[in-house]
Each structure stands twice: as structure tokens, then as C-alpha cells.
Design an enzyme around this catalytic site. Structure first.
Site, PDB file in Angstrom:
ATOM      1  N   PHE A 164      -2.097  -3.532  -5.776  1.00 57.79           N
ATOM      2  CA  PHE A 164      -1.604  -2.664  -4.702  1.00 57.79           C
ATOM      3  C   PHE A 164      -1.652  -1.191  -5.102  1.00 57.79           C
ATOM      4  CE2 PHE A 164       1.451  -6.454  -3.984  1.00 57.79           C
ATOM      5  CZ  PHE A 164       0.448  -7.191  -3.370  1.00 57.79           C
ATOM      6  N   GLU A 252       9.445  10.582  -4.774  1.00 58.53           N
ATOM      7  CA  GLU A 252       8.531   9.636  -4.125  1.00 58.53           C
ATOM      8  C   GLU A 252       9.185   9.036  -2.894  1.00 58.53           C
ATOM      9  OE1 GLU A 252       6.253   5.362  -4.931  1.00 58.53           O
ATOM     10  OE2 GLU A 252       7.056   6.490  -6.630  1.00 58.53           O
ATOM     11  N   GLY A 349       2.939  -1.618  27.130  1.00 58.36           N
ATOM     12  CA  GLY A 349       2.498  -2.904  27.649  1.00 58.36           C
ATOM     13  C   GLY A 349       1.347  -3.460  26.826  1.00 58.36           C
TER      14      GLY A 349
END
Length: 387
Positions: A164, A252, A349
């Protein structure tokens, strides 16, 4: 963007900051247009030359002193950049991680030789920064890191894997969180820089396929007997890494809160434009009381979020932002970001579920905000310790 009509704090209204914000906005319009962002998403990465262009424009190293190779600004300049990227939908570009997370580690803790060696090259775009904390078996718990950097002679040998990692495909300057003494736990943690160009044993894994933030390269990294010069330990000595991480994590987390407000502000602007144009049952969607009530709730929540983040910015500029307050900003703002963007997508919508509408991208991008930088559950534990 003034969709909330909340006055900026005095420190953000100084003429130089306002002019800088305008110039950053124009630069983003030219280099990170909606069409460009769509190409980033299609390629799962920004172009490498965008980093060089950013350096040429003076957008790298914004808060680093000129004497150390930066642009001589302060954290307000980083906030301006983060906000403009969020307002214009260009926040997939990992420049703020490079600027406001990676470079401060070198400036705050690096030796004079390390600053001279790295900061000018990070400012020019020659080096693209990343920080490798998370591992397959260690996420928010940084004490559980298994990657090692063991000293052998005048160098370190790095072994382990990370995942990651933002900017992972393009970064050639990676701060690696590693154990220099695995027997010492947190006290044995150090931050070591791996310059990846020509580094034997370093390998990039997949550019990970994400549900949001697709235009930012996020990768697995592998270190197999990677030899690193001894002088690459940040600060010059072992065992300082965990303290360095803890001291920098508040900024951070504040970054994430700033980005969360900016993205949600864009969502409100996009939604207002949509509901004023879209008609249902013979009248505009904005004219329905339910729409007005929902948007009133959104504006209220975002106003509270912005005021709190501005308060945190003021504390941070004075060096008074503590870890617990930064954790409050990170967890609360990102929770609110998710709530209000979900409500605004509903007002679109079926069109809100279509990727061609900005609200769909904002919805996808918002989800990770509650995970990275320490999960929101970890934020609550940190806050609870102060009670």
C-alpha cells in the site's frame, strides 16, 4: 472555492498566500485538467514528467527553507496546494505526500550532509519520495514491522516487504521503516533511505488496483538483501525511527483532514450545480424540501469541520498541535467526509452512480481516508488515552 462562505483565518488571508493560491489553481488547470486526471486513472499513475514540471514550477519542497534547497514557505503553502488539488479534482497526484510527509523527515531529523544530499534533488523532482511503513502483516501497528536493516561493515542490508505504498511505482527515494535491532521492539526501529535507482535486490510489485484514488500509483515493494550506505540512516544513528514517526504523524493526520474538507467542498459545489439544473416532477431538485434539508445538513457539518481544521492549522503553525487533537481532526473529518458525500451522491439519483459524474469519483476516493494515516479506530484509541 468559497462554497461554504466561511471566512478564512487571518493567517490564510495574507496577500502572499492568496496570490500563491491563485497561481497554484492556474497551474493545476494547465497541468491537471479533468481530461488529464482521467488519463491518470486510465494509467493508474501520473506521468513521471509531472514531477519535473512541479519542480520547475516551484511546487516541490514548499515548506522547506531555501537554505536547505526548498522553496522557503511554511505549512500554509502546503495547505494551499492540498486544497487546490482537492477543489479541482486533481488530488490523485501524490505531491503532498512527497512535500508534507517525506521531505519533513529529512529536514527535521536529517544530518546536514543528508539535507544537502537529498533536499535539493527532492525539490527539483529528480527524486520522487515515498515512505514505506505498512507491511502485509503490520498496518496501523508500526511496532509490528518485520522489515530489517542490519548493519554489515559500513552498510546496511535491508530485507522485507511493504504494501500500500503511495507513489510506489514512480518513487526512487523511499524512506523505509525497518528494525535495525529486532530484539529491541520499538526502540530498535530506524528510518533508512533507499535510493532505488540501480539498487540490486529492490523490486516493485504490482501497481495495486484500488476502488478509489485510481490515478495514484500504490504498490507493493520488496527488499531482498538490498545494500544501503551506512550514512542513509535518517539522523545518523539507529533506534530513533519510532520517535521520529510519532512526532511527524500529527502533521500527516492533519494533511488528511485538510484534504477531506477540500474534497467534500468540491462535492457540495458539484451537487449544488446538479440539483439546480436537474428537474423531477416538473420542478428543480433543489426546490424540494428534502433536498434543501439534506444540503443544509451537509453545509452545517462541513462548516464545523472546516472551522475545526482551521483551528488545528493555527495550532500547528504555532507548534502546538498535539497527537490527540490531530487524531480528532483525522477521524472526525474523514467520517463526516464519507457521510456528506454519500448524501450528496443520493441527491444525484442514478447519475451519482455513474463514473462520468464527479460525485461518483469523490465517493470512491473518500473511503480510504478512514483507513490510511492510521485507521479511525486507532485514532479513537489515541484520543481515549488522554481521558
Amino acid at each position: 472555492m468559497n462554497v461554504l462562505n466561511v471566512p478564512e483565518p487571518d493567517f490564510m488571508q495574507e496577500e502572499e498566500i492568496v496570490l500563491f493560491s491563485d497561481s497554484v489553481g492556474k497551474w493545476i488547470d494547465e497541468h491537471a485538467s479533468p481530461e488529464a486526471v482521467q488519463s491518470w486513472i486510465a494509467n493508474s499513475s501520473v506521468p513521471r514528467e509531472l514531477w519535473n514540471q512541479s519542480g520547475e514550477a516551484g511546487l516541490l519542497g514548499l515548506s522547506m527553507p531555501e537554505a536547505d534547497g526548498g522553496m522557503g514557505g511554511d505549512y500554509r503553502h502546503e495547505v494551499v496546494l492540498m486544497r487546490q488539488l482537492g477543489w479541482k479534482g486533481a488530488d490523485h497526484f501524490g505531491i503532498s505526500l512527497h512535500n508534507a510527509i517525506v521531505m519533513p523527515y529529512i529536514w527535521h531529523y536529517g544530518t546536514e550532509a543528508q539535507k544537502a544530499r537529498w533536499l535539493p534533488r527532492l525539490q527539483s523532482g529528480e527524486l520522487v519520495g515515498a515512505i514505506a511503513m505498512t507491511e502485509p502483516g503490520a498496518g496501523s501497528d508500526l511496532q509490528g514491522v518485520k522489515t530489517t536493516a542490519i548493519k554489515t561493515g559500513d552498510q546496511y542490508v535491508v530485507n522485507g516487504s511493504k504494501t500500500f505504498i503511495t507513489n510506489g511505482q514512480l518513487a526512487n527515494f523511499i524512506i523505509v521503516v525497518a528494525k535495525t535491532d529486532p530484539s529491541e521492539g520499538a526502540k530498535g526501529t530506524s528510518l533508512i533511505v533507499v535510493e532505488t535507482d540501480g539498487a540490486e535486490g529492490f523490486e516493485r510489485g504490482r501497481n495495486l488496483h484500488k476502488i478509489g484514488m485510481e490515478g495514484n500509483d500504490t504498490s507493493e515493494l520488496f527488499f531482498n538483501e538490498v545494500k544501503v550506505p551506512g550514512e542513509n540512516i535518517i539522523g545518523g544513528g539507529e533506534g530513533q525511527g519510532f520517535i521520529q514517526l510519532m512526532q511527524q504523524l500529527p502533521q500527516e493526520r492533519l494533511n488528511i483532514a485538510v484534504q477531506g474538507v477540500a474534497a467534500a467542498e468540491r462535492g457540495l459545489q458539484e451537487t449544488l450545480a446538479y440539483v439546480k439544473e436537474r428537474k423531477a416532477f416538473g420542478k428543480r431538485v433543489i426546490d424540494f424540501q428534502n433536498t434543501q434539508f439534506k444540503l443544509a445538513e451537509v453545509k452545517t457539518k462541513l462548516t464545523v469541520a472546516k472551522v475545526f481544521v482551521d483551528h488545528c492549522l493555527g495550532l500547528h503553525l504555532q507548534g502546538k498541535l498535539d497527537a490527540a487533537t490531530a487524531s480528532m481532526a483525522k477521524y472526525w473529518v474523514t467520517d463526516i467526509q464519507g457521510e456528506v458525500i454519500d448524501e450528496m451522491l443520493q441527491l444525484h439519483g442514478g447519475y451519482g452512480y455513474m463514473n462520468e459524474y464527479p460525485i461518483a469519483q469523490l465517493y470512491k476516493d473518500a473511503r480510504v481516508q478512514r483507513i490510511y494515516g492510521g485507521t479511525n479506530e486507532i485514532m479513537k484509541l489515541l484520543i481515549a488515552r488522554t481521558l
